[in-house]
Design a protein around this motif. Structure first.
Motif, PDB file in Angstrom:
ATOM      1  N   ARG A 150      15.193 -70.681  58.127  1.00  0.00           N
ATOM      2  CA  ARG A 150      14.424 -71.894  57.802  1.00  0.00           C
ATOM      3  C   ARG A 150      14.940 -72.547  56.521  1.00  0.00           C
ATOM      4  NH1 ARG A 150      10.083 -68.732  59.458  1.00  0.00           N
ATOM      5  NH2 ARG A 150       9.552 -68.226  57.315  1.00  0.00           N
ATOM      6  N   GLN A 151      15.226 -71.738  55.528  1.00  0.00           N
ATOM      7  CA  GLN A 151      15.735 -72.283  54.270  1.00  0.00           C
ATOM      8  C   GLN A 151      17.112 -72.902  54.453  1.00  0.00           C
ATOM      9  OE1 GLN A 151      15.434 -68.827  51.782  1.00  0.00           O
ATOM     10  NE2 GLN A 151      13.312 -69.258  51.218  1.00  0.00           N
ATOM     11  N   ALA A 152      17.924 -72.321  55.310  1.00  0.00           N
ATOM     12  CA  ALA A 152      19.264 -72.851  55.549  1.00  0.00           C
ATOM     13  C   ALA A 152      19.195 -74.215  56.230  1.00  0.00           C
ATOM     14  CB  ALA A 152      20.080 -71.878  56.394  1.00  0.00           C
ATOM     15  N   ARG A 153      18.184 -74.410  57.088  1.00  0.00           N
ATOM     16  CA  ARG A 153      18.035 -75.711  57.755  1.00  0.00           C
ATOM     17  C   ARG A 153      17.683 -76.799  56.757  1.00  0.00           C
ATOM     18  NH1 ARG A 153      13.811 -74.858  61.957  1.00  0.00           N
ATOM     19  NH2 ARG A 153      13.911 -72.665  61.527  1.00  0.00           N
ATOM     20  N   ARG A 164      12.760 -58.976  60.596  1.00  0.00           N
ATOM     21  CA  ARG A 164      12.767 -60.180  61.437  1.00  0.00           C
ATOM     22  C   ARG A 164      12.200 -61.367  60.675  1.00  0.00           C
ATOM     23  NH1 ARG A 164       8.873 -62.275  64.400  1.00  0.00           N
ATOM     24  NH2 ARG A 164       9.428 -63.737  66.025  1.00  0.00           N
ATOM     25  N   HIS A 165      11.055 -61.178  60.009  1.00  0.00           N
ATOM     26  CA  HIS A 165      10.436 -62.270  59.248  1.00  0.00           C
ATOM     27  C   HIS A 165      11.338 -62.769  58.123  1.00  0.00           C
ATOM     28  CE1 HIS A 165       6.614 -62.259  61.294  1.00  0.00           C
ATOM     29  NE2 HIS A 165       6.489 -60.954  61.118  1.00  0.00           N
ATOM     30  N   GLU A 166      11.983 -61.834  57.435  1.00  0.00           N
ATOM     31  CA  GLU A 166      12.870 -62.224  56.338  1.00  0.00           C
ATOM     32  C   GLU A 166      14.092 -62.987  56.861  1.00  0.00           C
ATOM     33  OE1 GLU A 166      12.412 -62.073  53.036  1.00  0.00           O
ATOM     34  OE2 GLU A 166      10.427 -61.212  53.377  1.00  0.00           O
ATOM     35  N   CYS A 167      14.621 -62.567  58.009  1.00  0.00           N
ATOM     36  CA  CYS A 167      15.751 -63.279  58.608  1.00  0.00           C
ATOM     37  C   CYS A 167      15.356 -64.691  59.008  1.00  0.00           C
ATOM     38  CB  CYS A 167      16.270 -62.524  59.834  1.00  0.00           C
ATOM     39  SG  CYS A 167      17.127 -60.995  59.450  1.00  0.00           S
ATOM     40  N   LEU A 168      14.184 -64.825  59.612  1.00  0.00           N
ATOM     41  CA  LEU A 168      13.712 -66.157  60.011  1.00  0.00           C
ATOM     42  C   LEU A 168      13.489 -67.044  58.784  1.00  0.00           C
ATOM     43  CD1 LEU A 168      11.279 -65.182  62.909  1.00  0.00           C
ATOM     44  CD2 LEU A 168      13.588 -66.156  63.077  1.00  0.00           C
ATOM     45  N   HIS A 214      20.336 -61.343  63.902  1.00  0.00           N
ATOM     46  CA  HIS A 214      20.021 -62.721  63.514  1.00  0.00           C
ATOM     47  C   HIS A 214      21.236 -63.485  63.007  1.00  0.00           C
ATOM     48  CE1 HIS A 214      15.919 -61.220  63.843  1.00  0.00           C
ATOM     49  NE2 HIS A 214      15.588 -62.479  63.999  1.00  0.00           N
ATOM     50  N   ARG A 215      22.405 -62.855  63.059  1.00  0.00           N
ATOM     51  CA  ARG A 215      23.683 -63.501  62.747  1.00  0.00           C
ATOM     52  C   ARG A 215      23.696 -64.217  61.394  1.00  0.00           C
ATOM     53  NH1 ARG A 215      27.182 -64.465  67.263  1.00  0.00           N
ATOM     54  NH2 ARG A 215      26.375 -63.386  69.078  1.00  0.00           N
ATOM     55  N   LEU A 216      23.257 -63.518  60.375  1.00  0.00           N
ATOM     56  CA  LEU A 216      23.291 -64.071  59.027  1.00  0.00           C
ATOM     57  C   LEU A 216      24.663 -63.850  58.410  1.00  0.00           C
ATOM     58  CD1 LEU A 216      19.891 -62.673  57.670  1.00  0.00           C
ATOM     59  CD2 LEU A 216      20.339 -64.962  58.538  1.00  0.00           C
ATOM     60  N   SER A 217      24.977 -64.614  57.379  1.00  0.00           N
ATOM     61  CA  SER A 217      26.218 -64.366  56.642  1.00  0.00           C
ATOM     62  C   SER A 217      26.103 -62.987  55.992  1.00  0.00           C
ATOM     63  CB  SER A 217      26.408 -65.433  55.562  1.00  0.00           C
ATOM     64  OG  SER A 217      25.442 -65.268  54.546  1.00  0.00           O
ATOM     65  N   ASP A 218      27.245 -62.428  55.600  1.00  0.00           N
ATOM     66  CA  ASP A 218      27.226 -61.106  54.976  1.00  0.00           C
ATOM     67  C   ASP A 218      26.321 -61.087  53.742  1.00  0.00           C
ATOM     68  OD1 ASP A 218      28.856 -59.956  56.845  1.00  0.00           O
ATOM     69  OD2 ASP A 218      30.687 -60.090  55.642  1.00  0.00           O
ATOM     70  N   ALA A 219      26.443 -62.119  52.909  1.00  0.00           N
ATOM     71  CA  ALA A 219      25.635 -62.169  51.684  1.00  0.00           C
ATOM     72  C   ALA A 219      24.146 -62.237  52.017  1.00  0.00           C
ATOM     73  CB  ALA A 219      26.035 -63.369  50.834  1.00  0.00           C
ATOM     74  N   ASP A 220      23.786 -63.092  52.976  1.00  0.00           N
ATOM     75  CA  ASP A 220      22.382 -63.208  53.363  1.00  0.00           C
ATOM     76  C   ASP A 220      21.880 -61.921  54.016  1.00  0.00           C
ATOM     77  OD1 ASP A 220      22.084 -65.771  52.362  1.00  0.00           O
ATOM     78  OD2 ASP A 220      22.487 -66.750  54.297  1.00  0.00           O
ATOM     79  N   ALA A 221      22.720 -61.298  54.827  1.00  0.00           N
ATOM     80  CA  ALA A 221      22.326 -60.053  55.489  1.00  0.00           C
ATOM     81  C   ALA A 221      22.036 -58.963  54.459  1.00  0.00           C
ATOM     82  CB  ALA A 221      23.422 -59.597  56.445  1.00  0.00           C
ATOM     83  N   HIS A 222      22.899 -58.823  53.462  1.00  0.00           N
ATOM     84  CA  HIS A 222      22.670 -57.826  52.418  1.00  0.00           C
ATOM     85  C   HIS A 222      21.413 -58.162  51.617  1.00  0.00           C
ATOM     86  CE1 HIS A 222      26.777 -56.532  53.321  1.00  0.00           C
ATOM     87  NE2 HIS A 222      26.420 -55.384  52.744  1.00  0.00           N
ATOM     88  N   GLU A 223      21.202 -59.440  51.360  1.00  0.00           N
ATOM     89  CA  GLU A 223      20.002 -59.858  50.627  1.00  0.00           C
ATOM     90  C   GLU A 223      18.740 -59.519  51.416  1.00  0.00           C
ATOM     91  OE1 GLU A 223      17.923 -61.386  47.445  1.00  0.00           O
ATOM     92  OE2 GLU A 223      20.094 -61.152  47.560  1.00  0.00           O
TER      93      GLU A 223
END
Length: 191
Positions: free
Chosen positions: A87-90, A79-83, A39-48
């Motif tokens: 959504r929050q980033a948008r 998957r749900h957490e990444c989505l 899902h190509r999240l930032s490192d911080a978001d991916a760890h979270e």
């Protein structure tokens, strides 16, 4: 990991087996990471997200109907957490516009809100102490003062009829009651 092995490990983890829990994390951790990275999240978001997925798993561990499908559950939750993060980033819009950055909140400044909260608490405490002192007055004083503070204020004739007090005695009695109330408040340091 085989599904039957995952099911057995989940059941053991539910029973408190730390080694089973460690085996689940080691065996299914790469699966969770692969979903998160896809899902190509930032490192911080991916760890979270990774931590959130495992946290949710611990919350639902004893409620899994099909423990052998824990891998599917973890992948779906990841998957749900990444989505959710996407959504929050948008919703977040970055700006360097000074007019937007300098606006004052409708709730006021934090310092003002804190002061108002402290003042309200102090006022509430004064009111509580006032009613405590009021309750210590004699029955006759409490009756008279309650009637006199009612809204709309009654006439002395109405007070006289309600409490069976001579009209000429109401004022002096009121003064004595208020002096007693004030003395009780001063004794508490609340005057």
């Amino acid at each position: 990991m085989e599904r039957s092995e995952v099911g057995a490990l989940v059941r053991s983890a539910v029973d408190g087996d730390a080694a089973a829990w460690k085996a689940i994390v080691e065996g299914l951790g790469p699966l969770v990471w692969s979903v998160v990275r896809a899902h190509r999240l930032s490192d911080a978001d991916a760890h979270e997200v990774y931590q959130t997925v495992w946290f949710r798993f611990t919350q639902h561990l004893d409620r899994l109907r099909e423990p052998e499908k824990a891998g599917s559950w973890l992948a779906s939750t990841a998957r749900h957490e990444c989505l959710k993060v996407h959504r929050q980033a948008r919703r977040l819009v970055l700006t360097d516009d000074p007019q937007v950055l300098d606006t004052v909140s409708e709730d006021g400044e934090p310092e003002q809100t804190l002061l108002e909260t402290e003042e309200a608490a102090a006022h509430g405490e004064r009111v509580r102490r006032l009613w405590q002192a009021f309750e210590e007055l004699g029955e006759r004083c409490r009756q008279l003062l309650r009637v006199l503070i009612s809204t709309p204020p009654p006439s002395y004739q109405e007070v006289s009829a309600a409490l069976d007090i001579a009209v000429g005695s109401i004022g002096p009695m009121r003064q004595r009651c208020l002096r007693r109330l004030r003395a009780r408040l001063e004794a508490r340091g609340t005057a």
